[in-house]
Motif scaffolding. Structure first.
Motif, mmCIF file in Angstrom:
data_model
loop_
_atom_site.group_PDB
_atom_site.id
_atom_site.type_symbol
_atom_site.label_atom_id
_atom_site.label_comp_id
_atom_site.label_asym_id
_atom_site.label_seq_id
_atom_site.Cartn_x
_atom_site.Cartn_y
_atom_site.Cartn_z
ATOM 1 N N LEU A 30 31.544 24.200 31.207
ATOM 2 C CA LEU A 30 32.850 24.487 30.611
ATOM 3 C C LEU A 30 33.960 23.658 31.236
ATOM 4 N N GLU A 31 33.979 23.541 32.549
ATOM 5 C CA GLU A 31 35.041 22.772 33.216
ATOM 6 C C GLU A 31 35.025 21.306 32.781
ATOM 7 N N LEU A 34 36.210 21.113 29.146
ATOM 8 C CA LEU A 34 37.656 21.313 29.017
ATOM 9 C C LEU A 34 38.404 20.054 29.421
ATOM 10 N N VAL A 45 44.344 24.160 26.382
ATOM 11 C CA VAL A 45 43.702 25.467 26.518
ATOM 12 C C VAL A 45 44.731 26.540 26.180
ATOM 13 N N HIS A 47 43.424 29.963 25.558
ATOM 14 C CA HIS A 47 42.827 31.232 25.959
ATOM 15 C C HIS A 47 41.546 30.947 26.724
ATOM 16 N N ARG A 48 41.317 31.770 27.733
ATOM 17 C CA ARG A 48 40.134 31.541 28.557
ATOM 18 C C ARG A 48 39.561 32.872 29.025
ATOM 19 N N ASP A 50 36.755 33.489 31.596
ATOM 20 C CA ASP A 50 35.792 32.927 32.546
ATOM 21 C C ASP A 50 34.543 33.785 32.683
ATOM 22 N N TRP A 54 33.899 31.185 28.207
ATOM 23 C CA TRP A 54 34.509 30.862 26.919
ATOM 24 C C TRP A 54 35.935 30.367 27.111
ATOM 25 N N ALA A 55 36.324 29.392 26.313
ATOM 26 C CA ALA A 55 37.716 28.935 26.273
ATOM 27 C C ALA A 55 38.027 28.488 24.853
#
Length: 135
Positions: A30-31, A34, A45, A47-48, A50, A54-55
């Motif tokens: 994910l990181e 993103l 971004v 909404h996240r 963790d 999900w983001a």
């Protein structure tokens, strides 16, 4: 206005859309993803979650977002190609190539109407750039 399609019922409920569309994609990191979506496509971004891996990112199109869900093995074969209309496909492609984005061949002209360039995110999800050709 009635629906004349076979099997359609006049009493069938209609869907009340709220004007948003989120295209959900699977990614392995994910990181990393993103970072790529922000640098390569300029998304932000919004909404996240963790705990869920999900983001959601906003695009430059009102109401259209990209959702990224972290999984061990993304299922990318046979999925849709999200296509972004751009005003200058050559410039957009140069920017993406400067970030080592992988493309599927050269930019193609289709029916003297549109130029298309297929590219992939770090996990192999398919995207396209589309530029209309002036008539």
């Amino acid at each position: 206005m009635t629906d004349s399609r076979p099997g359609a019922s006049r009493d069938a409920p209609r869907i009340a859309y709220d004007g948003r569309l989120v295209c959900a994609l699977e990614v392995t990191d994910l990181e990393r993803s993103l970072d790529w979506y922000q640098q390569a496509l300029g998304f932000e971004v919004v909404h996240r979650l963790d705990a869920w891996g999900w983001a959601e990112l906003s695009t430059h199109l009102p109401g259209v977002g990209i959702g990224l869900g972290e999984v061990e093995q993304p299922h990318i074969e046979g999925g849709p190609a999200i296509t972004f209309g751009v005003t200058d496909i050559d410039s957009a492609r140069r920017h993406l190539e400067s970030l080592d984005t992988r493309f599927d061949g050269e930019t193609r002209l289709v029916a003297d109407e549109v130029r298309l360039a297929t590219f992939y995110d770090p996990d192999g999800n398919t995207f396209m750039l589309s530029e209309r050709v002036a008539s």
